[in-house]
Design a protein around this motif. Structure first.
Motif, short mmCIF file in Angstrom:
data_model
loop_
_atom_site.label_atom_id
_atom_site.label_comp_id
_atom_site.label_asym_id
_atom_site.label_seq_id
_atom_site.Cartn_x
_atom_site.Cartn_y
_atom_site.Cartn_z
N ALA A 136 -1.30 -11.36 20.64
CA ALA A 136 -0.59 -11.60 19.36
C ALA A 136 -0.27 -13.02 18.78
O ALA A 136 -0.25 -13.36 17.82
N ASN A 137 -0.10 -13.79 19.89
CA ASN A 137 0.09 -15.19 19.59
C ASN A 137 -1.11 -16.08 18.98
O ASN A 137 -1.06 -16.73 18.14
N GLU A 138 -2.15 -15.55 19.70
CA GLU A 138 -3.52 -16.22 19.00
C GLU A 138 -3.48 -15.80 17.52
O GLU A 138 -4.09 -16.44 16.78
N VAL A 139 -3.38 -14.43 17.06
CA VAL A 139 -3.16 -14.32 15.72
C VAL A 139 -2.41 -14.95 15.13
O VAL A 139 -2.74 -15.45 13.71
N VAL A 144 5.22 -7.28 21.06
CA VAL A 144 5.53 -6.90 22.24
C VAL A 144 6.42 -5.52 22.41
O VAL A 144 6.54 -4.60 23.17
N GLU A 145 7.63 -5.65 21.37
CA GLU A 145 8.38 -4.62 21.29
C GLU A 145 7.49 -3.07 20.73
O GLU A 145 7.91 -2.10 21.51
N ALA A 146 6.65 -3.29 20.03
CA ALA A 146 5.71 -2.09 19.55
C ALA A 146 5.25 -1.60 20.55
O ALA A 146 4.72 -0.36 20.71
N ALA A 170 -3.20 -5.36 20.30
CA ALA A 170 -2.16 -6.32 19.95
C ALA A 170 -2.78 -7.34 18.81
O ALA A 170 -1.83 -7.71 17.85
N ARG A 171 -3.97 -7.57 18.67
CA ARG A 171 -4.51 -8.35 17.49
C ARG A 171 -4.34 -7.34 16.27
O ARG A 171 -3.93 -8.00 15.34
N ALA A 220 -1.72 -8.28 13.12
CA ALA A 220 -2.21 -8.48 11.72
C ALA A 220 -1.48 -7.63 10.88
O ALA A 220 -1.07 -8.11 9.68
N THR A 221 -1.12 -6.43 11.33
CA THR A 221 -0.13 -5.52 10.48
C THR A 221 1.22 -6.05 10.25
O THR A 221 1.64 -6.04 9.00
#
Length: 403
Positions: free
Chosen positions: A340-343, A366-368, A393-394, A398-399
């Motif tokens: 998620a951080n990379e995105v 992370v929560e999702a 996660a990616r 994005a969402t």
């Protein structure tokens, strides 16, 4: 003693080029048996010829392009090259998605994994399966792989190359594991050290890339600005040294002369000191447990100087707090945090989100994941399960970011 064979994964990046500098100064100690890179054909060709590399791997391009570049560079070298093999030099060339895995699994004495991101997981596992010592600069592969990587590794098979973890490994030579009270990981604080959360709202990508001490790639430099990089390093320290998270501290040390410390239960602390550069950790990764001569300049104790230390501001920089949470949760949570951080970093540099949105969006993903990770496809004990969590996660990031 015969030279130690080395395979370099990410040979054209900062870690890889510095490793070749170290090897070039110690040709009696090392031979390069494989190099792997992304798409920089010209630089790969020069490295291949200069070090007479038998296996050359590239993620994209064509075998013909690589062979042509090697031939052109070799032909243009002319007089006096110690490594020039002329027309007789014809390395094996591998191109494609699995090229790095092939190079990592070629059975070299040491595999230095210096690429960035989750794409380093399969090369890391290939190196461990081949029985090579893994000099690990690709922290993400250990962080997202977690117990999967640890189970694949024999005792002492992984040698850390991150300066902080190299420092801890060096300091741990001063005592037994049961004597350790805590690890102290130092952080420069990045370009925004001392700013409040409100003062971070309008920082630009250009400002985030202005690291005070190191010149690194876009993702790592941005991670140093958000302190995500330090959060990842806390997880890495836990996995490498089997120290609980509540005994791993982070302290801000702007000068970065002390790379990290180990506090022992009698109250003594052993710190590893040196310039804020990567040459010594890289050299130790290649030669561990031995040291090489004259790799970098030591501290000059004849100069008047002062070093500062300060606590981490968790409100302005919540990435470390979040990393502790995902590290303690284990499973595929660290993979989700990293992906998620990379995105989010890419979105920040594309001008789609603000600086504070990077870590905020990672926390939402992370929560999702708490609701989504129960599916069997997110099995942290398999490569496919870890990479499925990475992909989820990616998409979720994005969402969340509307991209």
């Amino acid at each position: 003693m015969s030279p130690r064979s080395v395979s370099l994964i990410g040979s054209t990046g900062s870690i890889g080029t510095q490793a070749l500098d170290v090897i070039g100064r110690n040709r009696d100690r090392f031979t390069v048996t494989a190099i792997s890179a992304g798409s920089n054909v010209d630089l790969v060709a020069r490295q291949a010829v200069d070090f007479d590399v038998p296996l050359v791997a590239l993620a994209s391009g064509s075998v013909e392009d690589v062979r042509s570049a090697i031939g052109a560079y070799a032909a243009g070298l002319g007089r006096g090259s110690h490594a020039l093999r002329g027309p007789a030099y014809a390395p094996e060339i591998v191109v494609g998605d699995g090229a790095a895995v092939t190079a990592a699994g070629n059975g070299a004495d040491v595999v230095l994994n210096g690429i960035t991101g989750s794409i380093g997981l399969r090369p890391t596992l290939a190196a461990l399966a081949a029985g090579s010592t893994l000099a690990l600069a690709n922290k993400e592969s250990l962080i997202i792989g977690g117990d999967l990587v640890k189970r694949a590794a024999k005792p002492d098979q992984i040698v850390p190359v991150d300066s902080e973890h190299s420092a801890i490994a060096q300091a741990l030579r001063g005592g037994r594991a049961e004597e350790v009270r805590r690890l102290v990981v130092t952080a420069s604080g990045g370009p925004f050290r001392g700013r409040t959360r409100a003062e971070l709202a309008d920082v630009t990508p250009e400002q985030a890339l202005a690291h005070p001490n190191f010149s690194m790639g876009r993702v790592i430099t941005t991670n140093s600005a958000t302190l995500v990089n330090k959060g990842l390093e806390v997880i890495e320290a836990h996995l490498l040294f089997d120290i609980p998270f509540d005994r791993i501290d982070v302290v801000v040390h702007p000068q970065q002369q002390i790379h990290s410390m180990v506090e022992f239960r009698d109250g003594s602390t052993i710190a590893q000191l040196g310039p804020p550069r990567m040459l010594v950790p890289i050299a130790l990764g290649l030669s561990w447990p031995d040291r090489l001569d004259d790799i970098d300049e030591p501290c000059d104790w004849s100069l008047t100087q002062s070093w500062d230390f300060a606590p981490l501001d968790d409100e302005a920089f919540p990435a470390v707090r979040l990393a502790r949470q995902v590290g303690e949760a284990g499973g595929t949570y660290p993979a989700v945090y990293n992906a998620a951080n990379e995105v989010a970093v890419d979105a920040f540099h594309d001008g789609r989100i603000g600086f504070l949105d990077i870590v905020d969006s990672v926390e939402r993903v992370v929560e999702a994941h708490a609701d989504a990770h129960t599916g069997s496809e997110f099995d942290a004990s398999t490569v496919d399960g870890v990479l499925a969590a990475d992909a989820w996660a990616r998409g979720q990031a994005a969402t969340e970011l509307g991209i």
